[in-house]
Design an enzyme around this catalytic site. Structure first.
Site, PDB file in Angstrom:
ATOM      1  N   TRP A  20       0.833  -1.208   0.000  1.00 33.11           N
ATOM      2  CA  TRP A  20       0.000   0.000   0.000  1.00 33.11           C
ATOM      3  C   TRP A  20       0.864   1.252   0.000  1.00 33.11           C
ATOM      4  O   TRP A  20       0.558   2.224  -0.688  1.00 33.11           O
ATOM      5  CB  TRP A  20      -0.981  -0.019   1.175  1.00 33.11           C
ATOM      6  N   ASP A  42      -1.649   6.613   6.519  1.00 31.04           N
ATOM      7  CA  ASP A  42      -2.675   5.682   6.041  1.00 31.04           C
ATOM      8  C   ASP A  42      -2.925   4.695   7.178  1.00 31.04           C
ATOM      9  O   ASP A  42      -2.082   3.857   7.484  1.00 31.04           O
ATOM     10  CB  ASP A  42      -2.166   4.958   4.785  1.00 31.04           C
ATOM     11  N   LYS A  80     -11.929  -1.988   6.533  1.00 34.19           N
ATOM     12  CA  LYS A  80     -11.050  -2.823   7.340  1.00 34.19           C
ATOM     13  C   LYS A  80     -11.491  -2.838   8.804  1.00 34.19           C
ATOM     14  O   LYS A  80     -11.479  -3.887   9.431  1.00 34.19           O
ATOM     15  CB  LYS A  80      -9.599  -2.349   7.234  1.00 34.19           C
TER      16      LYS A  80
HETATM   17  C1  LIG Z   1      -6.905  -2.025   2.001  1.00 30.38           C
HETATM   18  C2  LIG Z   1      -5.905  -0.957   2.159  1.00 30.38           C
HETATM   19  C3  LIG Z   1      -5.810   0.111   1.240  1.00 30.38           C
HETATM   20  C4  LIG Z   1      -6.684   0.205  -0.004  1.00 30.38           C
HETATM   21  O1  LIG Z   1      -7.961   0.551   0.350  1.00 30.38           O
HETATM   22  P1  LIG Z   1      -9.097   0.786  -0.759  1.00 30.38           P
HETATM   23  O2  LIG Z   1     -10.173   1.396   0.067  1.00 30.38           O
HETATM   24  O3  LIG Z   1      -9.429  -0.538  -1.335  1.00 30.38           O
HETATM   25  O4  LIG Z   1      -8.570   1.724  -1.777  1.00 30.38           O
HETATM   26  C5  LIG Z   1      -4.873   1.084   1.472  1.00 30.38           C
HETATM   27  N1  LIG Z   1      -4.068   1.039   2.539  1.00 30.38           N
HETATM   28  C6  LIG Z   1      -4.111   0.036   3.442  1.00 30.38           C
HETATM   29  C7  LIG Z   1      -3.183   0.039   4.609  1.00 30.38           C
HETATM   30  C8  LIG Z   1      -5.036  -0.997   3.273  1.00 30.38           C
HETATM   31  O5  LIG Z   1      -5.097  -1.999   4.157  1.00 30.38           O
END
Ligand SMILES: *Cc1c(COP(=O)(O)O)cnc(C)c1O
Length: 354
Positions: A100, A167, A191
């Site tokens: 990511w 993030d 998540k």
């Molecule tokens: C799943 C995830 C993403 C991507 O998320 P989307 O909403 O599918 O774009 C980005 N960063 C992390 C740490 C993730 O676990």
């Protein structure tokens, strides 16, 4: 029967949240209308959005500290680009701790210079880099707090005199941190907060408005703030369900309470991984994630036996990501300690059998 859902995302949500969300799809608050067929400008939905935004700031301890909470669309993946659009003027820094982070770097490079200040790519991202130097002239430093695929988690964050961006898609609301050390936090809902379709962005307002480029409206945090997160039609179902999860968390005692359970869950699985000779942990011990535990079988020949054992026990979503292989137990907020217990029992039963 409800399965023990270890899915990495979209993931398990509290059962009572599922119940309330499904009721609202049929009849929202006794209106005789569904949540998903009323105007997003109705006072009923505006109240939902406002509550979701307020609960986010409250749970993170960021009330009255100059932050705004937004529920946007496009996932965390669009934030990779939006962060750079809104904040990258000349040079940004990224710590590359996995898939990511790498994707975030790729998007930022479309708009300006990116310095990869540290990376754990040399060991297939099984650790969190430490002791790296950070240039002092960056527009911002970007981190990924929890690496969902590799199962590593940052425990201590660097101090900077420029904005710190994080993030937190896979560990937001899971542990206590001084969230005011960050200037912008983003997290795809699916998540640890809600269904897919909305992304929480918590941003300190005073870092915005400093780049010289013009920003398309949909990508401009200031536009979304000015419109109270209703610049265009929000994903009403995802925002409502996220709000219910945040309410559930608050009633439980907030992040402090869930952190206690999350620590117990992590301790339970990692001690089994360490004690059981049939399993090897993937992530370096001091960097292990409390959300995603990654591990492999010591003997590939046991794979079929182990797989049928956990499937029979009602466990779902244990297969590892293709870039690591093996297994990944995702233990987000709504997964109970009991579910982790079921998995650990299967792991020790395999040792007895083998
Ligand atoms: C799943 C995830 C993403 C991507 O998320 P989307 O909403 O599918 O774009 C980005 N960063 C992390 C740490 C993730 O676990």
């Amino acid at each position: 029967m409800k399965k023990h859902n270890f899915s990495a995302g979209p993931c398990i949500l509290p059962q009572e949240v599922m119940q309330k969300a499904s009721e609202a799809v049929l009849d929202f608050d006794g209106l005789g209308l569904s949540l998903i067929e009323i105007s997003h400008r109705s006072k009923e939905f505006v109240a939902v959005m406002e509550e979701a935004r307020a609960l986010s700031l409250e749970l993170l301890g960021l009330n009255g500290k100059g932050y705004q909470a937004l529920f946007l669309q496009g996932g965390a993946s669009l934030e990779f680009l939006m962060v750079a659009y809104n904040l990258l003027e000349s040079k940004s820094g990224y710590v590359n701790t996995g898939t990511w982070s790498s994707k975030a770097i790729k998007e930022a490079r479309l708009l300006g210079e990116v310095v990869e200040v540290a990376s754990s790519k040399d060991k297939n991202f099984n650790y969190i880099p430490r002791g790296y130097g950070i240039p002092d002239n960056l527009d911002y430093l970007h981190l990924t707090s929890n690496n969902t695929i590799f199962g590593t988690q940052i425990k201590e964050f660097p101090k900077t005199n420029f904005p710190l961006i994080c993030d937190m898609s896979s560990d937001i609301f899971s542990r206590q941190l001084d969230f005011s050390q960050f200037d912008l936090i983003y997290a795809g809902a699916q998540k640890n907060m809600g269904p897919a379709g909305t992304t929480l962005v918590v941003v300190k307002e005073d870092i915005l408005g400093k780049v010289s480029r013009s920003i398309p409206s949909m990508l401009d945090y200031k536009v979304h703030i000015a419109k109270d997160s209703m610049f265009n039609t929000p994903s009403v179902f995802a925002v409502y369900t996220s709000m219910l999860t945040l309410k559930w968390l608050k009633e439980l005692g907030g992040i402090a309470a869930i952190e206690e359970t999350n620590e117990k869950k992590a301790k339970l699985i990692y001690s089994e991984i360490d004690l059981n000779p049939l399993f090897n942990g993937f992530a370096r011990e001091e960097d292990r994630s409390a959300m995603n535990a990654t591990f492999t079988l010591a003997e590939e020949g046991l794979k079929d036996t182990f797989d049928s054992m956990w499937k029979e026990a009602g466990i779902n979503g244990l297969n590892g990501h293709r870039s690591v292989g093996g297994y990944r137990a995702s233990m987000y907020n709504a997964l109970s300690l009991e579910s982790v217990g079921v998995l650990v029992d299967i792991m020790s039963e395999l040792e007895r059998k083998a």
